[in-house]
Design a protein around this motif. Structure first.
Motif, PDB file in Angstrom:
ATOM      1  N   ARG A 109      47.889  38.877  52.841  1.00  0.00           N
ATOM      2  CA  ARG A 109      47.436  38.470  51.269  1.00  0.00           C
ATOM      3  C   ARG A 109      48.954  37.556  51.022  1.00  0.00           C
ATOM      4  O   ARG A 109      50.056  36.666  51.057  1.00  0.00           O
ATOM      5  CB  ARG A 109      47.349  39.840  50.892  1.00  0.00           C
ATOM      6  N   ASN A 110      48.316  37.080  49.629  1.00  0.00           N
ATOM      7  CA  ASN A 110      49.266  36.379  48.624  1.00  0.00           C
ATOM      8  C   ASN A 110      49.888  37.227  47.905  1.00  0.00           C
ATOM      9  O   ASN A 110      49.043  37.840  47.011  1.00  0.00           O
ATOM     10  CB  ASN A 110      48.229  35.481  47.204  1.00  0.00           C
ATOM     11  N   SER A 111      51.816  36.935  47.851  1.00  0.00           N
ATOM     12  CA  SER A 111      51.888  38.003  46.918  1.00  0.00           C
ATOM     13  C   SER A 111      52.273  37.893  45.980  1.00  0.00           C
ATOM     14  O   SER A 111      52.425  38.059  45.232  1.00  0.00           O
ATOM     15  CB  SER A 111      53.227  37.739  47.363  1.00  0.00           C
ATOM     16  N   ARG A 112      51.662  36.715  45.329  1.00  0.00           N
ATOM     17  CA  ARG A 112      51.407  36.445  43.722  1.00  0.00           C
ATOM     18  C   ARG A 112      50.467  36.905  43.382  1.00  0.00           C
ATOM     19  O   ARG A 112      49.972  37.066  42.148  1.00  0.00           O
ATOM     20  CB  ARG A 112      51.119  35.104  43.250  1.00  0.00           C
ATOM     21  N   MET A 123      38.031  42.223  51.220  1.00  0.00           N
ATOM     22  CA  MET A 123      38.647  42.957  50.325  1.00  0.00           C
ATOM     23  C   MET A 123      39.981  42.736  49.665  1.00  0.00           C
ATOM     24  O   MET A 123      40.776  42.808  49.487  1.00  0.00           O
ATOM     25  CB  MET A 123      38.401  43.716  51.624  1.00  0.00           C
ATOM     26  N   ALA A 124      40.261  44.291  48.680  1.00  0.00           N
ATOM     27  CA  ALA A 124      41.097  44.087  47.774  1.00  0.00           C
ATOM     28  C   ALA A 124      42.293  44.611  48.866  1.00  0.00           C
ATOM     29  O   ALA A 124      41.777  45.508  48.894  1.00  0.00           O
ATOM     30  CB  ALA A 124      40.974  44.698  46.210  1.00  0.00           C
ATOM     31  N   ASP A 142      47.048  42.324  44.022  1.00  0.00           N
ATOM     32  CA  ASP A 142      45.896  43.302  44.087  1.00  0.00           C
ATOM     33  C   ASP A 142      44.963  42.534  45.070  1.00  0.00           C
ATOM     34  O   ASP A 142      43.513  42.763  44.609  1.00  0.00           O
ATOM     35  CB  ASP A 142      45.739  43.663  42.726  1.00  0.00           C
ATOM     36  N   GLY A 143      44.939  40.655  45.090  1.00  0.00           N
ATOM     37  CA  GLY A 143      43.247  40.229  44.820  1.00  0.00           C
ATOM     38  C   GLY A 143      43.015  40.299  46.662  1.00  0.00           C
ATOM     39  O   GLY A 143      43.758  41.811  47.169  1.00  0.00           O
ATOM     40  N   PRO A 144      42.226  39.403  47.395  1.00  0.00           N
ATOM     41  CA  PRO A 144      41.923  39.504  48.249  1.00  0.00           C
ATOM     42  C   PRO A 144      42.985  39.429  49.496  1.00  0.00           C
ATOM     43  O   PRO A 144      43.901  38.761  49.785  1.00  0.00           O
ATOM     44  CB  PRO A 144      40.802  38.628  48.337  1.00  0.00           C
ATOM     45  N   ALA A 145      42.260  40.529  50.472  1.00  0.00           N
ATOM     46  CA  ALA A 145      43.296  40.442  52.274  1.00  0.00           C
ATOM     47  C   ALA A 145      41.948  40.119  53.179  1.00  0.00           C
ATOM     48  O   ALA A 145      40.824  39.407  52.949  1.00  0.00           O
ATOM     49  CB  ALA A 145      43.229  41.901  52.657  1.00  0.00           C
TER      50      ALA A 145
END
Length: 78
Positions: free
Chosen positions: A44-47, A8-9, A50-53
């Motif tokens: 999540r990836n800090s870069r 999910m985002a 807003d991406g997937p978790a």
């Protein structure tokens, strides 16, 4: 908070307080974790904030952290 699921985002995890290691580099390339209501942990990836978790149970995160502390993953960074 609504139902959480893998992929999910991260922005949908409203109210999540993201935490990263103090050892993270200055470019912000790091993994961030947030404790969710009910005890699950989001990653999540800090870069790509807003991406997937990915959502893990407390037991799964505990096993990972204990494995890291025991050196089980040292071969990944050598």
């Amino acid at each position: 908070m609504r139902h959480t699921y893998n992929g999910m985002a991260a922005t949908e995890l409203r109210g999540a307080v993201w935490q990263k290691s103090l050892r993270s580099n200055s470019q912000g390339n790091c993994v961030e974790l947030a404790k969710l209501p009910g005890g699950d942990v989001a990653v999540r990836n800090s870069r790509h904030p807003d991406g997937p978790a990915l959502i893990y149970t407390r037991a799964e995160i505990e096993a990972l952290i204990l494995g890291v502390k025991d050196g089980e993953f040292d071969g990944l960074i050598q």
